[in-house]
Enzyme design. Structure first.
Site, mmCIF file in Angstrom:
data_model
loop_
_atom_site.group_PDB
_atom_site.id
_atom_site.type_symbol
_atom_site.label_atom_id
_atom_site.label_comp_id
_atom_site.label_asym_id
_atom_site.label_seq_id
_atom_site.Cartn_x
_atom_site.Cartn_y
_atom_site.Cartn_z
ATOM 1 N N ARG A 10 31.823 30.551 46.963
ATOM 2 C CA ARG A 10 33.248 30.460 47.303
ATOM 3 C C ARG A 10 33.527 31.168 48.624
ATOM 4 O O ARG A 10 34.370 30.726 49.407
ATOM 5 C CB ARG A 10 34.098 31.082 46.187
ATOM 6 N N LYS B 92 38.735 31.208 36.177
ATOM 7 C CA LYS B 92 40.080 31.344 35.623
ATOM 8 C C LYS B 92 41.121 30.515 36.380
ATOM 9 O O LYS B 92 41.919 29.826 35.769
ATOM 10 C CB LYS B 92 40.553 32.811 35.669
ATOM 11 N N ARG C 71 33.897 44.406 42.388
ATOM 12 C CA ARG C 71 34.912 43.772 41.515
ATOM 13 C C ARG C 71 34.360 43.549 40.110
ATOM 14 O O ARG C 71 35.085 43.663 39.125
ATOM 15 C CB ARG C 71 35.396 42.453 42.137
ATOM 16 N N ARG D 158 37.764 34.284 51.478
ATOM 17 C CA ARG D 158 38.663 35.325 50.956
ATOM 18 C C ARG D 158 38.210 36.702 51.394
ATOM 19 O O ARG D 158 37.014 36.958 51.458
ATOM 20 C CB ARG D 158 38.681 35.258 49.426
ATOM 21 N N ARG E 235 45.173 43.521 33.318
ATOM 22 C CA ARG E 235 43.807 43.948 33.634
ATOM 23 C C ARG E 235 43.577 45.406 33.323
ATOM 24 O O ARG E 235 42.441 45.885 33.493
ATOM 25 C CB ARG E 235 43.537 43.734 35.131
HETATM 26 P P1 AMP Z 1 42.140 37.450 41.449
HETATM 27 O O1 AMP Z 1 42.560 36.329 42.346
HETATM 28 O O2 AMP Z 1 42.733 37.334 40.080
HETATM 29 O O3 AMP Z 1 40.654 37.658 41.432
HETATM 30 O O4 AMP Z 1 42.774 38.780 42.075
HETATM 31 C C1 AMP Z 1 42.429 39.198 43.384
HETATM 32 C C2 AMP Z 1 42.791 40.666 43.605
HETATM 33 O O5 AMP Z 1 44.203 40.846 43.417
HETATM 34 C C3 AMP Z 1 42.156 41.637 42.604
HETATM 35 O O6 AMP Z 1 40.844 42.013 42.963
HETATM 36 C C4 AMP Z 1 43.131 42.815 42.710
HETATM 37 O O7 AMP Z 1 42.965 43.538 43.894
HETATM 38 C C5 AMP Z 1 44.466 42.091 42.788
HETATM 39 N N1 AMP Z 1 45.007 41.822 41.422
HETATM 40 C C6 AMP Z 1 45.219 40.608 40.836
HETATM 41 N N2 AMP Z 1 45.700 40.742 39.595
HETATM 42 C C7 AMP Z 1 45.798 42.085 39.370
HETATM 43 C C8 AMP Z 1 46.200 42.865 38.261
HETATM 44 N N3 AMP Z 1 46.612 42.306 37.105
HETATM 45 N N4 AMP Z 1 46.166 44.224 38.397
HETATM 46 C C9 AMP Z 1 45.768 44.803 39.548
HETATM 47 N N5 AMP Z 1 45.343 44.124 40.613
HETATM 48 C C10 AMP Z 1 45.358 42.772 40.549
#
Ligand code: AMP
Length: 190
Positions: free
Chosen positions: A127, A13, A144, A133, A88
């Site tokens: 990654r 994404k 996740r 990360r 989400r």
């Molecule tokens: P991502 O980089 O999109 O994979 O997001 C990394 C982490 O940020 C996720 O595993 C959540 O802990 C938090 N996060 C990102 N976007 C959201 C969202 N829309 N709702 C809740 N937590 C989020």
């Protein structure tokens, strides 16, 4: 254009959002990136999000919704945006519906990157070695995926029901996938 980019962790994404945003001239807004940069700067929001992120849980809707509401009010979103990783949860869908209604706008399309789970796990493990990360450890990666399947995957059917969902195969080179996304959007571009 007002677009969502959805897909499980590791579906590409972030990479595709950056390319698509450049192509369409609209900002890409990643809630994950916003949380990570807040954490790096040790802001109140970043510190509040840290515990959830490190466990692979979702940050509570109140915090996430507030940051998206602020971000979408910024001038650079007036002509469109691409949301990467939001909404989400069902609650976030409702909030986004409210925000867009208040703005007198609506979504044009919801793009889903579809990738099978073995490929996702492999990509995320690779990654982890590169980016380090805090949520790319093996156990958290698995969690996740489960959280996505439980809380976020059901939203796809909801957007499909609204006639907005476009599913694109997310397996291939970055260029291949970018090309597929661009083609899938053609019917939506005036
Ligand atoms: P991502 O980089 O999109 O994979 O997001 C990394 C982490 O940020 C996720 O595993 C959540 O802990 C938090 N996060 C990102 N976007 C959201 C969202 N829309 N709702 C809740 N937590 C989020």
């Amino acid at each position: 254009m007002r677009l969502l980019l959805m897909g499980p962790p590791g579906s590409g994404k972030g990479t595709q959002a950056a390319l698509l945003s450049r192509r369409l001239g609209i900002p890409a807004i990643s809630t994950g990136d916003i949380f990570r940069s807040n954490l790096a700067q040790k802001t109140e929001l970043g510190l509040a999000a840290q515990a959830y992120m490190s466990r692979g849980e979702y940050v509570p809707d109140e915090l996430t919704d507030a940051l998206v509401r602020d971000r979408l009010a910024a001038a650079d979103c007036a002509e469109g945006f691409l949301l990467d990783g939001y909404p989400r949860t069902l609650g976030q869908v409702t909030t986004l519906d409210t925000i867009l209604k208040e703005q007198g706008t609506h979504l044009d399309a919801v793009l889903e990157l579809s990738v099978e789970v073995e490929v996702l796990t492999r990509r995320l493990t690779e990654r982890a070695a590169i980016e380090g990360r805090l949520d790319d450890t093996e156990e958290v990666i698995r969690h996740r995926q489960d959280v996505y399947a439980e809380q976020t995957a059901p939203l796809l059917a909801l957007y499909a029901g609204r006639g907005l969902l476009v599913t694109v195969d997310g397996v291939g080179t970055v260029d291949d996938v970018a090309q597929r996304l661009a083609e899938s959007l053609r019917p939506f571009v005036a």
